[in-house]
Design a protein around this motif. Structure first.
Motif, PDB file in Angstrom:
ATOM      1  N   THR A   6       0.853  -1.180   0.000  1.00  0.00           N
ATOM      2  CA  THR A   6       0.000   0.000   0.000  1.00  0.00           C
ATOM      3  C   THR A   6       0.888   1.228   0.000  1.00  0.00           C
ATOM      4  O   THR A   6       2.069   1.151   0.332  1.00  0.00           O
ATOM      5  CB  THR A   6      -0.903   0.012   1.245  1.00  0.00           C
ATOM      6  OG1 THR A   6      -0.060   0.095   2.402  1.00  0.00           O
ATOM      7  CG2 THR A   6      -1.743  -1.244   1.317  1.00  0.00           C
ATOM      8  N   PRO A   7       0.352   2.431  -0.324  1.00  0.00           N
ATOM      9  CA  PRO A   7       1.164   3.641  -0.330  1.00  0.00           C
ATOM     10  C   PRO A   7       1.894   3.867   0.986  1.00  0.00           C
ATOM     11  O   PRO A   7       3.025   4.321   1.008  1.00  0.00           O
ATOM     12  CB  PRO A   7       0.144   4.744  -0.619  1.00  0.00           C
ATOM     13  CG  PRO A   7      -0.885   4.069  -1.467  1.00  0.00           C
ATOM     14  CD  PRO A   7      -0.983   2.668  -0.890  1.00  0.00           C
ATOM     15  N   PHE A  84     -13.759  -4.384 -14.247  1.00  0.00           N
ATOM     16  CA  PHE A  84     -13.071  -5.311 -13.343  1.00  0.00           C
ATOM     17  C   PHE A  84     -11.601  -5.313 -13.722  1.00  0.00           C
ATOM     18  O   PHE A  84     -11.191  -5.945 -14.693  1.00  0.00           O
ATOM     19  CB  PHE A  84     -13.682  -6.710 -13.464  1.00  0.00           C
ATOM     20  CG  PHE A  84     -13.244  -7.658 -12.383  1.00  0.00           C
ATOM     21  CD1 PHE A  84     -13.212  -7.257 -11.063  1.00  0.00           C
ATOM     22  CD2 PHE A  84     -12.876  -8.952 -12.687  1.00  0.00           C
ATOM     23  CE1 PHE A  84     -12.814  -8.129 -10.055  1.00  0.00           C
ATOM     24  CE2 PHE A  84     -12.483  -9.834 -11.693  1.00  0.00           C
ATOM     25  CZ  PHE A  84     -12.445  -9.420 -10.373  1.00  0.00           C
ATOM     26  N   ASP A  85     -10.810  -4.573 -12.957  1.00  0.00           N
ATOM     27  CA  ASP A  85      -9.450  -4.239 -13.382  1.00  0.00           C
ATOM     28  C   ASP A  85      -8.735  -3.673 -12.156  1.00  0.00           C
ATOM     29  O   ASP A  85      -9.219  -3.814 -11.030  1.00  0.00           O
ATOM     30  CB  ASP A  85      -9.538  -3.182 -14.500  1.00  0.00           C
ATOM     31  CG  ASP A  85      -8.341  -3.155 -15.432  1.00  0.00           C
ATOM     32  OD1 ASP A  85      -7.230  -2.915 -14.930  1.00  0.00           O
ATOM     33  OD2 ASP A  85      -8.513  -3.349 -16.643  1.00  0.00           O
ATOM     34  N   GLN A  86      -7.605  -3.006 -12.379  1.00  0.00           N
ATOM     35  CA  GLN A  86      -7.071  -2.169 -11.328  1.00  0.00           C
ATOM     36  C   GLN A  86      -8.102  -1.070 -11.039  1.00  0.00           C
ATOM     37  O   GLN A  86      -8.929  -0.757 -11.895  1.00  0.00           O
ATOM     38  CB  GLN A  86      -5.739  -1.562 -11.774  1.00  0.00           C
ATOM     39  CG  GLN A  86      -4.642  -2.588 -11.959  1.00  0.00           C
ATOM     40  CD  GLN A  86      -3.360  -1.997 -12.510  1.00  0.00           C
ATOM     41  OE1 GLN A  86      -3.306  -0.828 -12.883  1.00  0.00           O
ATOM     42  NE2 GLN A  86      -2.326  -2.799 -12.567  1.00  0.00           N
ATOM     43  N   PRO A  87      -8.093  -0.500  -9.839  1.00  0.00           N
ATOM     44  CA  PRO A  87      -9.148   0.453  -9.479  1.00  0.00           C
ATOM     45  C   PRO A  87      -9.247   1.630 -10.436  1.00  0.00           C
ATOM     46  O   PRO A  87      -8.239   2.123 -10.951  1.00  0.00           O
ATOM     47  CB  PRO A  87      -8.725   0.920  -8.076  1.00  0.00           C
ATOM     48  CG  PRO A  87      -7.865  -0.159  -7.543  1.00  0.00           C
ATOM     49  CD  PRO A  87      -7.141  -0.725  -8.723  1.00  0.00           C
ATOM     50  N   VAL A  88     -10.474   2.078 -10.667  1.00  0.00           N
ATOM     51  CA  VAL A  88     -10.718   3.297 -11.442  1.00  0.00           C
ATOM     52  C   VAL A  88     -10.639   4.478 -10.473  1.00  0.00           C
ATOM     53  O   VAL A  88     -11.343   4.518  -9.460  1.00  0.00           O
ATOM     54  CB  VAL A  88     -12.099   3.263 -12.122  1.00  0.00           C
ATOM     55  CG1 VAL A  88     -12.362   4.573 -12.858  1.00  0.00           C
ATOM     56  CG2 VAL A  88     -12.197   2.085 -13.076  1.00  0.00           C
ATOM     57  N   SER A 132      -2.915   0.154  -6.272  1.00  0.00           N
ATOM     58  CA  SER A 132      -1.791  -0.739  -6.044  1.00  0.00           C
ATOM     59  C   SER A 132      -0.559  -0.170  -6.738  1.00  0.00           C
ATOM     60  O   SER A 132      -0.655   0.713  -7.578  1.00  0.00           O
ATOM     61  CB  SER A 132      -2.108  -2.136  -6.588  1.00  0.00           C
ATOM     62  OG  SER A 132      -2.450  -2.068  -7.961  1.00  0.00           O
ATOM     63  N   VAL A 133       0.604  -0.692  -6.361  1.00  0.00           N
ATOM     64  CA  VAL A 133       1.862  -0.248  -6.948  1.00  0.00           C
ATOM     65  C   VAL A 133       2.425  -1.381  -7.792  1.00  0.00           C
ATOM     66  O   VAL A 133       2.575  -2.506  -7.314  1.00  0.00           O
ATOM     67  CB  VAL A 133       2.877   0.148  -5.856  1.00  0.00           C
ATOM     68  CG1 VAL A 133       4.147   0.702  -6.492  1.00  0.00           C
ATOM     69  CG2 VAL A 133       2.263   1.172  -4.920  1.00  0.00           C
ATOM     70  N   GLY A 134       2.712  -1.096  -9.059  1.00  0.00           N
ATOM     71  CA  GLY A 134       3.216  -2.111  -9.972  1.00  0.00           C
ATOM     72  C   GLY A 134       4.682  -2.397  -9.763  1.00  0.00           C
ATOM     73  O   GLY A 134       5.374  -1.742  -8.978  1.00  0.00           O
ATOM     74  N   SER A 135       5.192  -3.388 -10.480  1.00  0.00           N
ATOM     75  CA  SER A 135       6.591  -3.768 -10.371  1.00  0.00           C
ATOM     76  C   SER A 135       7.519  -2.669 -10.868  1.00  0.00           C
ATOM     77  O   SER A 135       8.716  -2.683 -10.598  1.00  0.00           O
ATOM     78  CB  SER A 135       6.846  -5.052 -11.172  1.00  0.00           C
ATOM     79  OG  SER A 135       6.487  -4.863 -12.536  1.00  0.00           O
ATOM     80  N   ASP A 136       6.965  -1.682 -11.590  1.00  0.00           N
ATOM     81  CA  ASP A 136       7.776  -0.551 -12.048  1.00  0.00           C
ATOM     82  C   ASP A 136       7.771   0.603 -11.041  1.00  0.00           C
ATOM     83  O   ASP A 136       8.320   1.668 -11.296  1.00  0.00           O
ATOM     84  CB  ASP A 136       7.265  -0.049 -13.403  1.00  0.00           C
ATOM     85  CG  ASP A 136       5.783   0.296 -13.385  1.00  0.00           C
ATOM     86  OD1 ASP A 136       5.157   0.201 -12.296  1.00  0.00           O
ATOM     87  OD2 ASP A 136       5.240   0.637 -14.445  1.00  0.00           O
ATOM     88  N   GLY A 174      -7.308  -7.283  -8.116  1.00  0.00           N
ATOM     89  CA  GLY A 174      -6.173  -7.706  -7.315  1.00  0.00           C
ATOM     90  C   GLY A 174      -4.872  -7.856  -8.051  1.00  0.00           C
ATOM     91  O   GLY A 174      -3.904  -8.381  -7.505  1.00  0.00           O
ATOM     92  N   ASP A 175      -4.797  -7.404  -9.283  1.00  0.00           N
ATOM     93  CA  ASP A 175      -3.583  -7.542 -10.083  1.00  0.00           C
ATOM     94  C   ASP A 175      -2.840  -6.216 -10.090  1.00  0.00           C
ATOM     95  O   ASP A 175      -3.305  -5.255 -10.693  1.00  0.00           O
ATOM     96  CB  ASP A 175      -3.937  -7.960 -11.507  1.00  0.00           C
ATOM     97  CG  ASP A 175      -2.709  -8.181 -12.375  1.00  0.00           C
ATOM     98  OD1 ASP A 175      -1.584  -8.001 -11.862  1.00  0.00           O
ATOM     99  OD2 ASP A 175      -2.873  -8.517 -13.552  1.00  0.00           O
ATOM    100  N   PRO A 176      -1.662  -6.129  -9.438  1.00  0.00           N
ATOM    101  CA  PRO A 176      -0.945  -4.864  -9.413  1.00  0.00           C
ATOM    102  C   PRO A 176      -0.271  -4.539 -10.724  1.00  0.00           C
ATOM    103  O   PRO A 176       0.097  -3.401 -10.955  1.00  0.00           O
ATOM    104  CB  PRO A 176       0.092  -5.062  -8.308  1.00  0.00           C
ATOM    105  CG  PRO A 176       0.341  -6.523  -8.287  1.00  0.00           C
ATOM    106  CD  PRO A 176      -0.970  -7.160  -8.643  1.00  0.00           C
ATOM    107  N   GLY A 177      -0.081  -5.556 -11.605  1.00  0.00           N
ATOM    108  CA  GLY A 177       0.476  -5.359 -12.930  1.00  0.00           C
ATOM    109  C   GLY A 177       1.848  -4.689 -12.903  1.00  0.00           C
ATOM    110  O   GLY A 177       2.283  -4.202 -11.875  1.00  0.00           O
ATOM    111  N   PRO A 178       2.568  -4.610 -14.013  1.00  0.00           N
ATOM    112  CA  PRO A 178       2.230  -5.339 -15.239  1.00  0.00           C
ATOM    113  C   PRO A 178       2.568  -6.812 -15.143  1.00  0.00           C
ATOM    114  O   PRO A 178       3.269  -7.229 -14.232  1.00  0.00           O
ATOM    115  CB  PRO A 178       3.124  -4.649 -16.287  1.00  0.00           C
ATOM    116  CG  PRO A 178       4.298  -4.182 -15.502  1.00  0.00           C
ATOM    117  CD  PRO A 178       3.773  -3.795 -14.152  1.00  0.00           C
ATOM    118  N   GLU A 179       2.058  -7.600 -16.057  1.00  0.00           N
ATOM    119  CA  GLU A 179       2.272  -9.045 -16.016  1.00  0.00           C
ATOM    120  C   GLU A 179       3.731  -9.410 -16.287  1.00  0.00           C
ATOM    121  O   GLU A 179       4.477  -8.648 -16.891  1.00  0.00           O
ATOM    122  CB  GLU A 179       1.383  -9.739 -17.062  1.00  0.00           C
ATOM    123  CG  GLU A 179      -0.099  -9.630 -16.778  1.00  0.00           C
ATOM    124  CD  GLU A 179      -0.540 -10.420 -15.555  1.00  0.00           C
ATOM    125  OE1 GLU A 179       0.280 -11.155 -14.971  1.00  0.00           O
ATOM    126  OE2 GLU A 179      -1.706 -10.307 -15.180  1.00  0.00           O
TER     127      GLU A 179
END
Length: 215
Positions: A6-7, A84-88, A132-136, A174-179
């Motif tokens: 989380t932030p 249904f994705d990362q939050p809008v 969420s925070v991605g791997s980047d 629930g997917d913080p992405g990117p894949e």
């Protein structure tokens, strides 16, 4: 490796980036609040009247003939559109209007141990629209991007979505992405909770973005 922190857990650098992001959004919102009220130029039966600069900003609207749909009275008004994705991000200036974006809260027990984020089967989950925070290291913005294409408001701003009159119902997948090139990365319990909540919300259409990123 994916990062699902989380932030508050991500350090001062991330908090600074988040603050800058919030300030930019606040400035954009402040500017739009002082603009002249939007007057719709589109007219029934006249596709050309819908081709404003805002319309032309997205070549896809013309490519699918959205102007003809608008002229025939189809704008998405009265329709609940599930994303249904990362939050809008509901406070984004492109989602102007009362209750344009509704964020659902989902919770349950995980069924899957994900090798890319620090969760395992049996852990509790709860999603409430927090980004969420991605791997980047960046905030996950894919859901906001998709929501804008689908239903961004037509209000004289930089762009608008296809069904600009629709209400967006946002559920976090629930997917913080990117894949990372994996196929199995979506928890069945998280997805069931999201789909069930969207159905219960009255969403008429549910959009899912499926794909595997090759890194």
């Amino acid at each position: 490796m994916k990062n699902n922190n989380t932030p508050a857990q991500s350090g001062g650098c991330f908090r600074l980036k988040t603050l800058n992001f919030a300030l930019l959004c606040a400035m954009a919102t402040w500017g739009s609040a002082h603009a002249a009220p939007y007057v719709e130029s589109g007219r029934a039966g006249d596709p050309g009247s819908w081709r404003s600069a805002e319309f032309k900003a997205d070549w896809g609207l013309g490519a699918i003939g959205a102007d003809y749909a608008y002229a025939a009275g189809y704008t998405g008004k009265g329709v609940k559109l599930g994303i249904f994705d990362q939050p809008v991000y509901a406070a984004h200036p492109e989602f102007s209007g009362s209750n344009k974006v509704i964020t659902l809260v989902t919770s349950g027990i995980r069924e899957y141990t994900d090798p890319y984020i620090p969760v395992k089967a049996g852990d509790a989950f709860r999603y409430d629209g927090s980004p969420s925070v991605g791997s980047d290291g960046k905030l996950g913005a894919h859901g906001t991007h998709v929501g804008g294409i689908a239903a961004g408001s037509r209000d004289g701003g930089p762009m608008h979505g296809v069904a600009f009159g629709a209400q967006v119902i946002s559920a976090d997948n629930g997917d913080p992405g990117p894949e990372d090139g994996i196929v199995r990365g979506n928890d069945g319990a998280v997805y069931k909770a999201g789909w069930d909540a969207l159905i219960a919300s009255g969403a008429r259409i549910i959009n899912n973005s499926w794909g595997i990123g090759i890194t």
